[in-house]
Write an enzyme that holds these catalytic residues in place. Sequence first.
Site, mmCIF file in Angstrom:
data_model
loop_
_atom_site.group_PDB
_atom_site.id
_atom_site.type_symbol
_atom_site.label_atom_id
_atom_site.label_comp_id
_atom_site.label_asym_id
_atom_site.label_seq_id
_atom_site.Cartn_x
_atom_site.Cartn_y
_atom_site.Cartn_z
ATOM 1 N N GLN A 126 21.741 0.010 -24.029
ATOM 2 C CA GLN A 126 21.858 1.072 -25.029
ATOM 3 C C GLN A 126 22.597 2.266 -24.439
ATOM 4 O O GLN A 126 22.100 2.925 -23.535
ATOM 5 C CB GLN A 126 20.461 1.489 -25.489
ATOM 6 C CG GLN A 126 20.425 2.666 -26.442
ATOM 7 C CD GLN A 126 18.991 3.108 -26.730
ATOM 8 O OE1 GLN A 126 18.042 2.494 -26.258
ATOM 9 N NE2 GLN A 126 18.833 4.170 -27.485
ATOM 10 N N GLY A 127 23.784 2.560 -24.949
ATOM 11 C CA GLY A 127 24.593 3.659 -24.445
ATOM 12 C C GLY A 127 24.448 4.911 -25.288
ATOM 13 O O GLY A 127 25.331 5.223 -26.104
ATOM 14 N N TYR A 128 23.344 5.617 -25.103
ATOM 15 C CA TYR A 128 23.088 6.845 -25.858
ATOM 16 C C TYR A 128 23.230 8.076 -24.961
ATOM 17 O O TYR A 128 24.120 8.888 -25.130
ATOM 18 C CB TYR A 128 21.683 6.811 -26.464
ATOM 19 C CG TYR A 128 21.545 6.023 -27.754
ATOM 20 C CD1 TYR A 128 22.462 5.044 -28.116
ATOM 21 C CD2 TYR A 128 20.478 6.247 -28.609
ATOM 22 C CE1 TYR A 128 22.328 4.329 -29.288
ATOM 23 C CE2 TYR A 128 20.329 5.531 -29.791
ATOM 24 C CZ TYR A 128 21.253 4.570 -30.129
ATOM 25 O OH TYR A 128 21.121 3.870 -31.297
ATOM 26 N N SER A 129 22.310 8.242 -24.004
ATOM 27 C CA SER A 129 22.234 9.468 -23.221
ATOM 28 C C SER A 129 23.463 9.690 -22.349
ATOM 29 O O SER A 129 24.079 8.737 -21.849
ATOM 30 C CB SER A 129 20.989 9.458 -22.334
ATOM 31 O OG SER A 129 19.809 9.466 -23.104
ATOM 32 N N GLU A 245 8.768 1.555 -34.817
ATOM 33 C CA GLU A 245 8.633 1.319 -33.388
ATOM 34 C C GLU A 245 8.161 2.566 -32.644
ATOM 35 O O GLU A 245 7.675 2.485 -31.527
ATOM 36 C CB GLU A 245 9.956 0.830 -32.789
ATOM 37 C CG GLU A 245 10.208 -0.659 -32.970
ATOM 38 C CD GLU A 245 10.707 -1.007 -34.372
ATOM 39 O OE1 GLU A 245 10.958 -0.070 -35.165
ATOM 40 O OE2 GLU A 245 10.829 -2.195 -34.678
ATOM 41 N N SER A 369 11.510 13.167 -24.366
ATOM 42 C CA SER A 369 10.588 13.781 -23.409
ATOM 43 C C SER A 369 9.405 14.433 -24.129
ATOM 44 O O SER A 369 9.479 14.772 -25.312
ATOM 45 C CB SER A 369 11.315 14.829 -22.564
ATOM 46 O OG SER A 369 11.639 15.953 -23.356
ATOM 47 N N ASN A 370 8.302 14.602 -23.384
ATOM 48 C CA ASN A 370 7.114 15.199 -23.995
ATOM 49 C C ASN A 370 7.368 16.625 -24.461
ATOM 50 O O ASN A 370 6.746 17.100 -25.409
ATOM 51 C CB ASN A 370 5.940 15.148 -23.012
ATOM 52 C CG ASN A 370 5.334 13.762 -22.934
ATOM 53 O OD1 ASN A 370 5.936 12.781 -23.377
ATOM 54 N ND2 ASN A 370 4.155 13.660 -22.372
ATOM 55 N N GLU A 371 8.283 17.334 -23.794
ATOM 56 C CA GLU A 371 8.639 18.672 -24.251
ATOM 57 C C GLU A 371 9.285 18.611 -25.630
ATOM 58 O O GLU A 371 8.984 19.436 -26.512
ATOM 59 C CB GLU A 371 9.592 19.336 -23.245
ATOM 60 C CG GLU A 371 8.954 19.704 -21.911
ATOM 61 C CD GLU A 371 8.757 18.516 -20.983
ATOM 62 O OE1 GLU A 371 8.077 18.670 -19.965
ATOM 63 O OE2 GLU A 371 9.287 17.419 -21.282
#
Length: 385
Positions: A126-129, A245, A369-371
């Site tokens: 998966q090429g996202y970030s 999901e 992320s949790n933030e």
Amino acid sequence: MQQQDWNALSDDEFRGIFREWVDANCPSHLRFMRKQRPVFDEVAEWYHALAEKGWLSPVWPQEHGGMGLDAAKHIVYVEEWARLGCPRIPDHGIGLTGPLLIEFGTDEQKANFLPKILSGEHVWCQGYSEPNAGSDLASLRTSAVSDGDDYIVNGQKIWTTLAHCANWILLLVRTTKDDNKRQNGITVMLVDMTTPGVVVRPIANLRGEADFCEVFFENVRVPAKNVVGAVDQGWALAKSVLGHERIFLGAPSRPEYALKRLEMLAEDRGAFDDPAFRSRYARLLLDLNDLGSAFEKFAKILREGGQLGAEVSVLKIFCSELYQRITEETLAVAGEEARYYDDLPVGDNEVDAMNLYLDSRAPTIFGGSNEIQRNILAKAVLRLP
């Protein structure tokens, strides 16, 4: 292959059928693998067994080779998978590319790519970030410029899971710059990673494993027929395949496994004789029970045909941070024995204390992320400014 309406069964019936087949067909040496992200070759026999049975892609429609599970049965599938210790398979093709093509792909794309996902011929990543576009994905800068029947792609992706053993990548690129709204002008492409100009560099993690990679694109030619959906409309596509999901980021399977290991180690090392430890353990156990109740609450919404709202983000925060607290307590019990990630003898078993601790660092970051999850809760649920 004979098809069956799995959704017509009760959850208990389906759970029993799935458990019986897994017990008979999942190789014992692959159960409860230490490695959370094995590469394709390490789990190929399990991948092919699932494909032959028709159980590789649980939520794909049966006409495309899937099981056609609704949300309720999918939850059972995932729960039993974790409970039985089945190894994770390279699943970006199954969970991301496949559903995207089924919903938005052309007939030619479906006919070409879906069977090759099921056969294992195509292994996807998966090429996202990107280096400056992780949680803020809309700021991505990898570009694709139209050139006749092709697009020319230039840029970089990072934290691309298992890119070093994938041969195709689902890529988000910028085809148009829109200064008013960054989500506009993003396009989804299917890119053959053997194309000249694609370079992959693994990134070793704390455990010395290369789960993540950098991927560089230098004047990579991608056929225009490999664009999924409309050009410049990829943001909506990328978000649409997440579906229910999201709930599985908060599934209690990892903290459950970790707490069992803590119990085994504490019993063997006599930690339960310490009242202070018993108090800390009781809090972890109660938190795990609360997580299970919260997970069941959201699962019930899906079972009844509802849609999950932004509040599901609380599951991911709760689950990932509980996992960390459990593994930290395990290290405290293990003491100096926990060096690196060697297995610690516990009776006739072993506990991978350091391995679990290092693994627990990642879930608070991946999947948003949790933030970011806290920001979602603040804005969408608490209506804070």
